[in-house]
Design a protein around this motif. Structure first.
Motif, PDB file in Angstrom:
ATOM      1  N   GLN A 177       0.553  -3.638  -6.121  1.00  0.00           N
ATOM      2  CA  GLN A 177       0.683  -2.313  -5.508  1.00  0.00           C
ATOM      3  C   GLN A 177      -0.660  -1.586  -5.591  1.00  0.00           C
ATOM      4  OE1 GLN A 177       4.252  -0.205  -6.599  1.00  0.00           O
ATOM      5  NE2 GLN A 177       3.280   1.765  -6.237  1.00  0.00           N
ATOM      6  N   GLU A 181       4.372   8.457  -3.452  1.00  0.00           N
ATOM      7  CA  GLU A 181       4.579   7.144  -4.063  1.00  0.00           C
ATOM      8  C   GLU A 181       5.537   6.276  -3.255  1.00  0.00           C
ATOM      9  OE1 GLU A 181       5.600   7.744  -8.176  1.00  0.00           O
ATOM     10  OE2 GLU A 181       3.681   8.694  -8.615  1.00  0.00           O
ATOM     11  N   LYS A 182       5.447   6.400  -1.935  1.00  0.00           N
ATOM     12  CA  LYS A 182       6.280   5.598  -1.036  1.00  0.00           C
ATOM     13  C   LYS A 182       5.424   4.535  -0.373  1.00  0.00           C
ATOM     14  CE  LYS A 182       9.762   9.021  -0.181  1.00  0.00           C
ATOM     15  NZ  LYS A 182      10.477   9.835   0.762  1.00  0.00           N
ATOM     16  N   PRO A 183       6.011   3.356  -0.122  1.00  0.00           N
ATOM     17  CA  PRO A 183       5.253   2.301   0.552  1.00  0.00           C
ATOM     18  C   PRO A 183       4.947   2.690   1.988  1.00  0.00           C
ATOM     19  CG  PRO A 183       7.541   1.658   0.274  1.00  0.00           C
ATOM     20  CD  PRO A 183       7.372   2.960  -0.435  1.00  0.00           C
ATOM     21  N   ARG A 184       3.739   2.395   2.415  1.00  0.00           N
ATOM     22  CA  ARG A 184       3.309   2.710   3.777  1.00  0.00           C
ATOM     23  C   ARG A 184       2.908   1.476   4.565  1.00  0.00           C
ATOM     24  NH1 ARG A 184       5.748   7.403   4.318  1.00  0.00           N
ATOM     25  NH2 ARG A 184       5.188   8.828   2.646  1.00  0.00           N
ATOM     26  N   CYS A 204      -4.045   5.968   3.952  1.00  0.00           N
ATOM     27  CA  CYS A 204      -2.977   5.057   4.404  1.00  0.00           C
ATOM     28  C   CYS A 204      -2.826   5.127   5.921  1.00  0.00           C
ATOM     29  CB  CYS A 204      -1.652   5.407   3.728  1.00  0.00           C
ATOM     30  SG  CYS A 204      -1.621   5.129   1.948  1.00  0.00           S
ATOM     31  N   SER A 212      -2.452   2.185  -4.439  1.00  0.00           N
ATOM     32  CA  SER A 212      -2.126   3.549  -4.005  1.00  0.00           C
ATOM     33  C   SER A 212      -3.381   4.266  -3.539  1.00  0.00           C
ATOM     34  CB  SER A 212      -1.496   4.338  -5.152  1.00  0.00           C
ATOM     35  OG  SER A 212      -0.258   3.768  -5.509  1.00  0.00           O
ATOM     36  N   TYR A 213      -3.241   4.938  -2.398  1.00  0.00           N
ATOM     37  CA  TYR A 213      -4.329   5.709  -1.807  1.00  0.00           C
ATOM     38  C   TYR A 213      -3.754   7.017  -1.280  1.00  0.00           C
ATOM     39  CZ  TYR A 213      -6.735   1.224  -1.842  1.00  0.00           C
ATOM     40  OH  TYR A 213      -7.287   0.029  -2.228  1.00  0.00           O
ATOM     41  N   ILE A 249       0.869  -1.175   0.000  1.00  0.00           N
ATOM     42  CA  ILE A 249       0.000   0.000   0.000  1.00  0.00           C
ATOM     43  C   ILE A 249       0.907   1.227   0.000  1.00  0.00           C
ATOM     44  CG2 ILE A 249      -1.852   1.247   1.179  1.00  0.00           C
ATOM     45  CD1 ILE A 249      -2.729  -1.571   0.369  1.00  0.00           C
ATOM     46  N   CYS A 250       0.784   2.043  -1.046  1.00  0.00           N
ATOM     47  CA  CYS A 250       1.604   3.247  -1.191  1.00  0.00           C
ATOM     48  C   CYS A 250       0.728   4.484  -1.076  1.00  0.00           C
ATOM     49  CB  CYS A 250       2.292   3.257  -2.555  1.00  0.00           C
ATOM     50  SG  CYS A 250       3.428   1.882  -2.804  1.00  0.00           S
ATOM     51  N   ASP A 251       1.355   5.595  -0.691  1.00  0.00           N
ATOM     52  CA  ASP A 251       0.598   6.842  -0.708  1.00  0.00           C
ATOM     53  C   ASP A 251       0.733   7.470  -2.092  1.00  0.00           C
ATOM     54  OD1 ASP A 251       2.434   9.390  -0.632  1.00  0.00           O
ATOM     55  OD2 ASP A 251       3.367   7.994   0.777  1.00  0.00           O
ATOM     56  N   GLU A 252      -0.336   8.071  -2.555  1.00  0.00           N
ATOM     57  CA  GLU A 252      -0.364   8.640  -3.903  1.00  0.00           C
ATOM     58  C   GLU A 252       0.548   9.855  -4.052  1.00  0.00           C
ATOM     59  OE1 GLU A 252      -4.923   7.638  -5.320  1.00  0.00           O
ATOM     60  OE2 GLU A 252      -4.537   9.549  -4.331  1.00  0.00           O
TER      61      GLU A 252
END
Length: 150
Positions: free
Chosen positions: A110, A43-46, A118, A112-113, A37-40
C-alpha cells in the motif's frame, strides 16, 4: 556559481518518476510488484497498480495530449492499472473490500499520496493508455499504460 551555458535549464523530473521510484524500491526490498494507491486524506484506495516492466525505452505518438507531450522517446515503466477511486468503478470502497474484489492484489503493498497526486497519477495513466494500439490496451483485466521515469 557560474552557469555552464547561457541557455542551460535545470533538469525537470516528472512527478511520475518519484512514484515509480517508490514502487521500484518496494519491489526490490519486498518482491512486491502490485500496489494499492490510497489517498492520505480518506485512506481509501484510488488505484490498483501492477508495475509490469520497471524500465523500458519507449517511443510514442498520440493525437490527444493534455498531460504528456504529443510524442517522444523516453524511459518509462510499463504499468497495468485499474482506477477505483474518484472517476473509477468502485468509488468509496475501503482497502479490504477492494482487495476482495481483486484477489490478485491481496498481497499488494500500500502506498499513500495526497488525493491531488492520486488524481494526477490516474490521469497520466489514462492518457498513456491511449498511446497503445487498441488491441494492446488491456491485459489480465487491467488497463495498460506507462509512467515516465526520467
Amino acid at each position: 556559481m557560474r552557469p555552464i551555458s547561457t541557455d542551460s535549464r535545470p533538469i525537470r523530473i516528472p512527478m511520475s518518476a518519484y512514484i515509480v521510484e517508490d514502487m521500484v524500491e518496494l519491489s526490490q526490498a519486498h518482491g512486491a510488484y502490485r500496489f494499492v494507491i490510497c489517498d492520505e486524506e480518506e485512506e481509501k484506495p484510488r488505484l490498483l497498480v501492477w508495475i509490469f516492466k520497471p524500465s523500458m525505452k519507449l517511443s510514442y505518438s498520440t493525437s490527444t495530449a493534455a498531460l504528456i507531450p504529443r510524442s517522444g522517446s523516453i524511459v518509462a515503466a510499463k504499468i497495468l492499472f485499474k482506477v477505483i477511486g474518484p472517476g473509477g468503478s468502485s468509488a468509496g470502497f475501503d482497502v479490504k473490500s477492494t482487495l476482495e474484489k481483486h484477489p490478485n492484489f491481496s498481497q499488494a503493498e500500500q502506498l499513500s499520496y495526497p488525493i491531488d497526486i492520486c488524481r494526477r497519477l490516474a490521469a497520466l495513466l489514462r492518457e498513456s493508455h491511449s498511446t497503445y494500439p487498441s488491441n494492446r490496451r488491456t491485459m489480465s483485466g487491467l488497463d495498460a499504460g506507462w509512467l515516465q521515469r526520467s
